[in-house]
Design a protein around this motif. Structure first.
Motif, PDB file in Angstrom:
ATOM      1  N   GLY A 157       0.811  -1.218   0.000  1.00  0.00           N
ATOM      2  CA  GLY A 157       0.000   0.000   0.000  1.00  0.00           C
ATOM      3  C   GLY A 157       0.841   1.262   0.000  1.00  0.00           C
ATOM      4  N   LEU A 158       0.208   2.380  -0.422  1.00  0.00           N
ATOM      5  CA  LEU A 158       0.956   3.619  -0.632  1.00  0.00           C
ATOM      6  C   LEU A 158       0.049   4.815  -0.393  1.00  0.00           C
ATOM      7  CD1 LEU A 158       3.270   5.379  -1.980  1.00  0.00           C
ATOM      8  CD2 LEU A 158       2.222   4.770  -4.171  1.00  0.00           C
ATOM      9  N   ILE A 159       0.554   5.781   0.365  1.00  0.00           N
ATOM     10  CA  ILE A 159      -0.143   7.061   0.525  1.00  0.00           C
ATOM     11  C   ILE A 159       0.899   8.171   0.501  1.00  0.00           C
ATOM     12  CG2 ILE A 159      -0.109   7.122   3.056  1.00  0.00           C
ATOM     13  CD1 ILE A 159      -3.280   7.962   1.308  1.00  0.00           C
ATOM     14  N   VAL A 160       0.569   9.279  -0.169  1.00  0.00           N
ATOM     15  CA  VAL A 160       1.501  10.402  -0.308  1.00  0.00           C
ATOM     16  C   VAL A 160       1.037  11.546   0.577  1.00  0.00           C
ATOM     17  CG1 VAL A 160       2.557  12.042  -1.908  1.00  0.00           C
ATOM     18  CG2 VAL A 160       2.043   9.714  -2.669  1.00  0.00           C
ATOM     19  N   SER A 161       1.976  12.228   1.207  1.00  0.00           N
ATOM     20  CA  SER A 161       1.648  13.370   2.053  1.00  0.00           C
ATOM     21  C   SER A 161       0.993  14.478   1.238  1.00  0.00           C
ATOM     22  CB  SER A 161       2.927  13.917   2.700  1.00  0.00           C
ATOM     23  OG  SER A 161       2.693  15.192   3.267  1.00  0.00           O
ATOM     24  N   PRO A 162      -0.002  15.178   1.803  1.00  0.00           N
ATOM     25  CA  PRO A 162      -0.601  16.332   1.118  1.00  0.00           C
ATOM     26  C   PRO A 162       0.416  17.426   0.816  1.00  0.00           C
ATOM     27  CG  PRO A 162      -1.965  15.647   2.967  1.00  0.00           C
ATOM     28  CD  PRO A 162      -0.684  14.880   3.067  1.00  0.00           C
ATOM     29  N   LYS A 163       1.523  17.452   1.548  1.00  0.00           N
ATOM     30  CA  LYS A 163       2.587  18.424   1.295  1.00  0.00           C
ATOM     31  C   LYS A 163       3.557  17.938   0.225  1.00  0.00           C
ATOM     32  CE  LYS A 163       2.385  20.356   5.968  1.00  0.00           C
ATOM     33  NZ  LYS A 163       3.145  20.632   7.218  1.00  0.00           N
ATOM     34  N   GLY A 164       3.517  16.666  -0.081  1.00  0.00           N
ATOM     35  CA  GLY A 164       4.272  16.143  -1.204  1.00  0.00           C
ATOM     36  C   GLY A 164       5.672  15.660  -0.938  1.00  0.00           C
ATOM     37  N   GLY A 165       6.218  15.902   0.229  1.00  0.00           N
ATOM     38  CA  GLY A 165       7.607  15.541   0.465  1.00  0.00           C
ATOM     39  C   GLY A 165       7.826  14.092   0.829  1.00  0.00           C
ATOM     40  N   LYS A 166       6.792  13.457   1.370  1.00  0.00           N
ATOM     41  CA  LYS A 166       6.963  12.105   1.873  1.00  0.00           C
ATOM     42  C   LYS A 166       5.827  11.208   1.407  1.00  0.00           C
ATOM     43  CE  LYS A 166       9.440  13.585   6.029  1.00  0.00           C
ATOM     44  NZ  LYS A 166       9.549  13.504   7.496  1.00  0.00           N
ATOM     45  N   ALA A 167       6.087   9.918   1.460  1.00  0.00           N
ATOM     46  CA  ALA A 167       5.051   8.909   1.245  1.00  0.00           C
ATOM     47  C   ALA A 167       5.265   7.818   2.283  1.00  0.00           C
ATOM     48  CB  ALA A 167       5.137   8.331  -0.159  1.00  0.00           C
ATOM     49  N   TRP A 168       4.192   7.086   2.552  1.00  0.00           N
ATOM     50  CA  TRP A 168       4.271   5.973   3.489  1.00  0.00           C
ATOM     51  C   TRP A 168       3.803   4.718   2.782  1.00  0.00           C
ATOM     52  CZ3 TRP A 168       2.712  10.872   4.732  1.00  0.00           C
ATOM     53  CH2 TRP A 168       3.508  11.543   5.658  1.00  0.00           C
ATOM     54  N   ILE A 169       4.574   3.642   2.948  1.00  0.00           N
ATOM     55  CA  ILE A 169       4.364   2.415   2.183  1.00  0.00           C
ATOM     56  C   ILE A 169       4.293   1.231   3.139  1.00  0.00           C
ATOM     57  CG2 ILE A 169       5.399   0.887   0.455  1.00  0.00           C
ATOM     58  CD1 ILE A 169       6.757   3.482  -0.674  1.00  0.00           C
ATOM     59  N   VAL A 174       6.921  -7.879   6.019  1.00  0.00           N
ATOM     60  CA  VAL A 174       7.673  -7.743   7.268  1.00  0.00           C
ATOM     61  C   VAL A 174       6.903  -6.997   8.353  1.00  0.00           C
ATOM     62  CG1 VAL A 174       9.941  -7.964   6.194  1.00  0.00           C
ATOM     63  CG2 VAL A 174       8.864  -5.702   6.346  1.00  0.00           C
ATOM     64  N   ALA A 175       5.602  -6.757   8.146  1.00  0.00           N
ATOM     65  CA  ALA A 175       4.755  -6.120   9.162  1.00  0.00           C
ATOM     66  C   ALA A 175       5.291  -4.753   9.583  1.00  0.00           C
ATOM     67  CB  ALA A 175       4.594  -7.036  10.375  1.00  0.00           C
ATOM     68  N   LYS A 176       5.530  -3.907   8.571  1.00  0.00           N
ATOM     69  CA  LYS A 176       6.026  -2.564   8.855  1.00  0.00           C
ATOM     70  C   LYS A 176       5.454  -1.560   7.859  1.00  0.00           C
ATOM     71  CE  LYS A 176      10.508  -4.304  10.476  1.00  0.00           C
ATOM     72  NZ  LYS A 176      11.956  -4.396  10.196  1.00  0.00           N
ATOM     73  N   VAL A 177       5.553  -0.292   8.229  1.00  0.00           N
ATOM     74  CA  VAL A 177       5.332   0.817   7.304  1.00  0.00           C
ATOM     75  C   VAL A 177       6.647   1.557   7.181  1.00  0.00           C
ATOM     76  CG1 VAL A 177       4.212   3.056   7.002  1.00  0.00           C
ATOM     77  CG2 VAL A 177       2.878   1.103   7.765  1.00  0.00           C
ATOM     78  N   ALA A 178       7.046   1.858   5.953  1.00  0.00           N
ATOM     79  CA  ALA A 178       8.277   2.616   5.723  1.00  0.00           C
ATOM     80  C   ALA A 178       7.928   4.016   5.253  1.00  0.00           C
ATOM     81  CB  ALA A 178       9.160   1.919   4.696  1.00  0.00           C
ATOM     82  N   GLU A 179       8.697   4.981   5.711  1.00  0.00           N
ATOM     83  CA  GLU A 179       8.527   6.379   5.296  1.00  0.00           C
ATOM     84  C   GLU A 179       9.531   6.687   4.184  1.00  0.00           C
ATOM     85  OE1 GLU A 179       7.598   9.826   8.113  1.00  0.00           O
ATOM     86  OE2 GLU A 179       9.755  10.052   7.749  1.00  0.00           O
ATOM     87  N   LEU A 180       9.004   7.186   3.075  1.00  0.00           N
ATOM     88  CA  LEU A 180       9.838   7.489   1.909  1.00  0.00           C
ATOM     89  C   LEU A 180      10.046   8.982   1.776  1.00  0.00           C
ATOM     90  CD1 LEU A 180      11.130   6.788  -0.906  1.00  0.00           C
ATOM     91  CD2 LEU A 180       8.815   6.970  -1.852  1.00  0.00           C
ATOM     92  N   ASP A 181      11.301   9.414   1.719  1.00  0.00           N
ATOM     93  CA  ASP A 181      11.634  10.787   1.346  1.00  0.00           C
ATOM     94  C   ASP A 181      11.690  10.819  -0.174  1.00  0.00           C
ATOM     95  OD1 ASP A 181      13.511  12.992   0.483  1.00  0.00           O
ATOM     96  OD2 ASP A 181      13.360  13.461   2.612  1.00  0.00           O
ATOM     97  N   ILE A 182      10.713  11.483  -0.791  1.00  0.00           N
ATOM     98  CA  ILE A 182      10.570  11.395  -2.239  1.00  0.00           C
ATOM     99  C   ILE A 182      11.726  12.079  -2.970  1.00  0.00           C
ATOM    100  CG2 ILE A 182       9.079  11.987  -4.199  1.00  0.00           C
ATOM    101  CD1 ILE A 182       6.704  11.797  -2.222  1.00  0.00           C
ATOM    102  N   ALA A 183      12.158  13.221  -2.486  1.00  0.00           N
ATOM    103  CA  ALA A 183      13.208  13.981  -3.165  1.00  0.00           C
ATOM    104  C   ALA A 183      14.522  13.216  -3.216  1.00  0.00           C
ATOM    105  CB  ALA A 183      13.404  15.338  -2.495  1.00  0.00           C
ATOM    106  N   THR A 184      14.864  12.533  -2.122  1.00  0.00           N
ATOM    107  CA  THR A 184      16.141  11.817  -2.065  1.00  0.00           C
ATOM    108  C   THR A 184      15.991  10.336  -2.414  1.00  0.00           C
ATOM    109  OG1 THR A 184      15.890  11.330   0.304  1.00  0.00           O
ATOM    110  CG2 THR A 184      16.992  13.404  -0.307  1.00  0.00           C
TER     111      THR A 184
END
Length: 204
Positions: A157-169, A174-184
């Motif tokens: 699953g995937l959701i993007v921040s309304p501010k656009g800088g991050k997404a959560w997947i 592995v029973a986790k959510v990872a935070e993605l820094d989109i720019a880097t």
């Protein structure tokens, strides 16, 4: 059909036909007046007027189309093909496929940044996250997902921040959510969940 529900009253308001079978994932237009439905077996997109004033429009897209996301500018819908690994780009003004991008297999979920310039595609079978320039369709980054604890992550699953800088997947394996820094294009945080996380939502 789509079933419209009044979530405050807890009642079904009405049904809107999609004109197709096996409708699965749904995306909304920016004004929430139109729904876009990915129909898996027919490989089509249904464009549904939620006011019920016009019949649904059906666009032939590809094969086994499940993942879907509508760009926030209202111009595009991207749809993933489960059996080819392609993500098709549908121009909503033309109501036609205008391009496609190839991923490494089973593009499970898709998301856009709020400016509609970047698209993110999860590929759980290859443990990859693809980041595309949504306008040129060029690959900006391809992330090989490595779980810090060594498991088979499987980004779902995937959701993007309304501010656009991050997404959560959600990492289904592995029973986790990872935070993605989109720019880097880096995974900066890992957070524990229950087993088998899939769908994800964000409280604004």
């Amino acid at each position: 059909a789509l079933v419209l529900v009044d979530v405050v009253a807890g009642t079904v308001v009405r049904e809107e036909p999609t004109g197709q079978t096996m409708g699965h994932m749904v995306a909304l237009s920016p004004d929430s007046k139109t729904a876009y439905v990915a129909n898996i077996n027919p490989g089509t997109l249904s464009i549904v007027d939620l006011a019920g004033d016009t019949p649904p429009a059906v666009v032939k897209v590809g094969t086994m189309t499940e993942a879907i996301a509508a760009s926030p500018d209202g111009k595009m819908v991207w749809m993933g093909s489960n059996n080819t690994g392609k993500v098709f780009v549908v121009d909503l003004a033309k109501r036609a496929v205008v391009d496609s991008v190839q991923t490494s297999g089973f593009p499970y979920r898709i998301g856009f940044t709020p400016d509609s310039r970047t698209a993110i595609v999860n590929n759980p079978m290859s443990n990859e996250i693809w980041i595309f320039d949504a306008q040129t369709r060029a690959v900006k980054a391809k992330i090989a997902v490595v779980d810090p604890d060594g498991g088979n992550a499987a980004p779902f699953g995937l959701i993007v921040s309304p501010k656009g800088g991050k997404a959560w997947i959600t990492m289904n394996g592995v029973a986790k959510v990872a935070e993605l820094d989109i720019a880097t294009a880096t995974l900066t945080r890992w957070m524990a969940t229950g087993a088998g996380p899939d769908g994800i939502g964000l409280v604004p």
